[in-house]
Design a protein around this motif. Structure first.
Motif, short mmCIF file in Angstrom:
data_model
loop_
_atom_site.label_atom_id
_atom_site.label_comp_id
_atom_site.label_asym_id
_atom_site.label_seq_id
_atom_site.Cartn_x
_atom_site.Cartn_y
_atom_site.Cartn_z
N GLY A 79 -0.85 14.91 3.12
CA GLY A 79 -0.82 14.09 2.06
C GLY A 79 0.00 12.64 2.15
N VAL A 80 -0.12 11.94 1.10
CA VAL A 80 0.75 10.78 1.23
C VAL A 80 0.99 10.54 -0.12
CG1 VAL A 80 0.43 8.20 1.60
CG2 VAL A 80 -0.74 9.77 3.07
N ILE A 81 2.44 10.12 -0.51
CA ILE A 81 3.15 9.83 -1.64
C ILE A 81 3.66 8.52 -1.60
CG2 ILE A 81 4.72 10.75 -3.24
CD1 ILE A 81 4.78 13.32 -1.82
N ALA A 82 3.54 7.64 -2.78
CA ALA A 82 3.94 6.42 -2.77
C ALA A 82 5.00 6.38 -3.98
CB ALA A 82 2.96 5.35 -2.99
N ILE A 83 6.24 5.95 -3.85
CA ILE A 83 7.00 5.64 -5.09
C ILE A 83 7.77 4.28 -4.78
CG2 ILE A 83 7.80 7.93 -4.82
CD1 ILE A 83 10.30 7.65 -3.14
N ASP A 84 8.70 3.79 -5.62
CA ASP A 84 9.37 2.37 -5.40
C ASP A 84 10.83 2.43 -5.76
OD1 ASP A 84 9.56 2.52 -8.25
OD2 ASP A 84 7.81 0.89 -8.51
N LEU B 210 -0.22 9.57 -5.58
CA LEU B 210 -0.36 10.74 -4.69
C LEU B 210 -1.75 11.07 -4.19
CD1 LEU B 210 0.65 13.92 -3.46
CD2 LEU B 210 0.22 14.78 -5.95
N TRP B 211 -2.00 11.20 -2.82
CA TRP B 211 -3.16 11.56 -2.48
C TRP B 211 -3.06 12.89 -1.55
CZ3 TRP B 211 -4.48 11.90 2.92
CH2 TRP B 211 -6.02 12.17 3.27
N SER B 212 -4.09 13.89 -1.72
CA SER B 212 -4.13 14.95 -0.62
C SER B 212 -5.21 15.09 0.22
CB SER B 212 -3.97 16.22 -1.63
OG SER B 212 -4.05 17.38 -0.64
N ALA B 213 -5.12 15.38 1.26
CA ALA B 213 -6.31 15.71 2.21
C ALA B 213 -7.18 16.99 2.02
CB ALA B 213 -5.74 15.56 3.75
N PRO C 165 -9.20 18.97 -0.43
CA PRO C 165 -10.19 18.57 -1.43
C PRO C 165 -9.88 19.41 -2.91
CG PRO C 165 -11.27 19.07 0.46
CD PRO C 165 -10.04 19.54 0.63
N ASP C 166 -9.29 20.54 -2.78
CA ASP C 166 -9.07 21.24 -3.80
C ASP C 166 -7.79 20.56 -4.57
OD1 ASP C 166 -10.94 23.20 -3.69
OD2 ASP C 166 -9.77 24.48 -2.65
N GLU C 167 -6.99 20.32 -3.81
CA GLU C 167 -5.64 19.59 -4.61
C GLU C 167 -6.04 18.14 -5.08
OE1 GLU C 167 -2.20 21.64 -1.66
OE2 GLU C 167 -2.75 19.74 -1.41
N GLN C 168 -6.75 17.54 -4.30
CA GLN C 168 -7.17 16.00 -4.87
C GLN C 168 -8.08 16.35 -5.98
OE1 GLN C 168 -6.13 13.41 -3.38
NE2 GLN C 168 -7.21 12.01 -4.85
N GLY C 169 -8.87 17.40 -6.20
CA GLY C 169 -9.52 17.42 -7.36
C GLY C 169 -8.82 17.79 -8.51
N VAL C 170 -7.54 18.31 -8.50
CA VAL C 170 -6.32 18.26 -9.64
C VAL C 170 -5.92 16.96 -9.59
CG1 VAL C 170 -4.28 19.40 -10.05
CG2 VAL C 170 -6.23 20.93 -8.93
N ILE C 171 -5.42 16.48 -8.75
CA ILE C 171 -4.88 14.80 -8.79
C ILE C 171 -5.62 14.14 -9.71
CG2 ILE C 171 -3.94 12.95 -7.53
CD1 ILE C 171 -3.09 14.96 -5.13
#
Length: 604
Positions: free
Chosen positions: A319-324, A409-412, A414-420
């Motif tokens: 997965g990939v997370i972005a912050i600043d 947030l992005w997850s590879a 599919p179940d997690e991405q469905g929650v996101i």
């Protein structure tokens, strides 16, 4: 009937009619009195809810498991207010002109408050009594997510109740409401909106974190630290990338890379971007790591970052997370000051200026700057893993960052991405629905500089009126955008050449070059688009949305503005604009207004 009998019959009929009317009027008076008394009683209970809300909120913020007693007391008031406004006589009175809408609003507020507090938050607090929120605090680099696992069901129920309550409040027509009641309804909507956002975030976290923390095996995540000093649509260039690894709750930092290094040697796009994306952004986001978040849709940017990182390092991520840096400043307010490798003490007050302005004065060499960013980000992350600060403070910092669309947030999986999906963290394009029109207002630096730090946006949206029930007449919605370059007038000589770009890309030093994209609400027609400098707009389409692109050159201490007017026959009463998050934490990246608002909702 004889001639003499007819008047007698009429007199009898007249008496009967009189008593029927009198009885009806008496019933009306009694009903009005009944409703009035119950209304006063309900108002008393709702006033008690309001007076107790601060104490309850404080307890919830410090430790939800200790809020049961307070919530139980408040819930008795919400339940009583609900009962008092839900009887048949009250329902009948809601049909009356003028007073009816007032009564409907009071009942809706009472029922919604009861749904949120008694049926939503109270069961969640009761479920959390067996655990403490401090269980989520890292200990020796490990986070125990079991406390969240036990809250999945209650958190989802609370989030659903909150969403339903908020929808009920938003459905109220403010036009016929008395001033004080209309204002109170707006305040309730604001409170419910924040509560709904928090409960939604908790619900999603309870579902996501156990798996992301490696409950079922080792996981890895790429963290992009965006640099808001050089605008990209979702914040700034992806200047630093951190590789995190999780396993059974243990979290470790296993690698850091610079955006420059991750772009080296790439000549062809890593992936073929969709045609509509290329029509607006070309292929640069797929060729330069720093340009990943130029596309304002993290469901595209996340996979693109993974693919580019894999090509450059040979490592795959889950997965990939972005912050600043603004998010880092929020975290530092919770952890306290952190010492950086060069001896600098960084805290919540100086973090943003240090990362986005002072570093360029201190280290003129870009390679040294990159090393500083990577080492500093790692130091702050390690302070978090050491368990510094309170759990509530850390969670509040993360929640604020997510609400402001600074944490993506992005997850590879599919179940997690469905929650996101459906949350602010998904970083999706703004989506218009029947109730709300949503613009996207995104900025990109076009001068290869770090002048975006000095650019202050002022964005507002305004309806020309509310839709008439059953009407199909078009209404207009206006988006206004102002951009000011706050850099000193002598920026060309007083700021480092790396900040001004020194004319390397054609712009005079000190000039902030902004390339902006405005995403028009779906199915809304553009009436006009104008810029104060006479700049023209180009039009393209991306995922079914019209995208207007423009360019502005902002000299130091100068300001430019633009206006976009759209038209619709929809009945939407709310309008929002999602705006590129800047280095200034006082500027909210989400602007909202309603058609009933007397004043436009300003970004500032």
């Amino acid at each position: 009937m004889t001639v003499g009998e007819k008047p007698q019959a009429l007199r009898v009929a007249g008496k009967v009619t009189f008593w029927v009317v009198a009885a009806f009027l008496a019933i009306c008076v009694l009903a009005a009195g009944w409703v009035g008394v119950r209304g006063v009683m309900a108002g008393t209970h709702l006033a008690s809810v309001q007076s107790d809300a601060t104490a309850v909120a404080s307890t919830l913020s410090s430790d939800p498991s200790q809020a049961v007693s307070s919530l139980t007391g408040v819930s008795t008031h919400t339940e009583a207010a609900r009962d008092l406004t839900s009887d048949p006589v009250w329902a009948l009175a809601e049909k009356a002109p003028w007073i009816g809408p007032q009564l409907e609003a009071v009942r809706t507020i009472a029922v919604s408050a009861d749904d949120l507090l008694r049926l939503g938050v109270l069961p969640l607090a009761q479920a959390s009594q067996g655990s403490s929120i401090d269980a989520l605090k890292p200990v020796n680099g490990r986070i125990d997510a079991r406390a969240l696992s036990s809250l999945q069901g209650p958190a989802q129920q609370a989030a659903a109740k909150a969403d339903s309550a908020l929808s009920a409040i938003r459905s109220l027509n403010r036009v016929p409401l008395l001033g004080r009641l209309a204002s109170a309804t707006d305040q309730v909507e604001d409170v419910f909106s924040r509560a709904t956002g928090g409960l939604d975030a908790l619900s999603r976290a309870a579902q996501l974190l156990p798996g992301m923390l490696g409950e079922s095996g080792q996981r890895s995540f790429l963290v992009l630290v965006q640099n808001n000093a050089e605008f990209r649509s979702l914040g700034g260039i992806a200047g630093t990338a951190l590789l995190l690894q999780t396993d059974s709750g243990a979290v470790s930092l296993v690698g850091t890379e610079t955006g420059t290094a991750l772009s080296a040697g790439i000549s062809d796009p890593v992936v073929t971007l969709p045609d509509d994306v290329q029509s607006v952004y070309g292929t640069r986001p797929a060729r330069y790591f720093q340009n990943l978040t130029q596309i304002p849709d993290f469901s595209i940017d996340g996979p693109l970052a993974r693919d580019m990182y894999r090509q450059q390092t040979g490592r795959d991520v889950d997965g990939v997370i972005a912050i600043d840096p603004v998010v880092l400043s929020y975290l530092l307010k919770a952890t306290g000051a952190v010492s950086l490798p060069d001896g600098t003490s960084i805290n919540g007050d100086n973090a943003t200026s240090l990362f986005l302005k002072d570093v360029y004065q201190r280290y003129p060499d870009p390679a040294v700057q990159d090393a500083f960013f990577a080492a500093s980000s790692a130091s702050i992350f390690n302070a978090f893993l050491e368990g510094r600060g309170s759990s509530v403070g850390l969670l509040s910092a993360l929640a604020r960052g997510a609400d402001e669309r600074r944490i993506l947030l992005w997850s590879a999986n599919p179940d997690e991405q469905g929650v996101i999906d459906g949350s602010a963290m998904a970083g999706r394009l703004p989506m218009t629905d029947d109730d709300t029109a949503r613009f996207g207002v995104y900025f990109n630096d076009g001068g290869g500089s770090k002048m975006s730090y000095y650019v202050k946006p002022d964005v507002s949206v305004a309806w020309d009126g509310c839709a008439v029930a059953g009407g199909t007449s078009p209404r207009r919605l206006t988006l206004s955008v102002g951009l000011t370059n706050t850099a000193p007038t002598d920026a060309a000589s007083s700021l480092p050449v790396y900040v001004t770009a020194n004319g390397w890309f054609g712009a005079a030093p000190g000039t902030a070059v902004v390339v902006g994209n405005i995403y028009v609400p779906e199915d809304y027609r553009v009436v006009s688009a104008t810029a104060s400098n006479g700049a023209s707009f180009t039009s393209a389409s991306l995922k079914g949305r019209e995208v207007l692109t423009y360019g502005l050159n902002l000299l130091p201490q100068s300001q430019e503005s633009l206006s976009v007017v759209v038209e619709t026959t929809s009945s939407a009463r709310t309008a929002q604009a999602f705006v590129t998050p800047t280095a200034d934490s006082t500027i909210n990246p989400i602007v909202s207004t309603t058609c009933e608002s007397a004043k436009n909702a300003g970004l500032e």
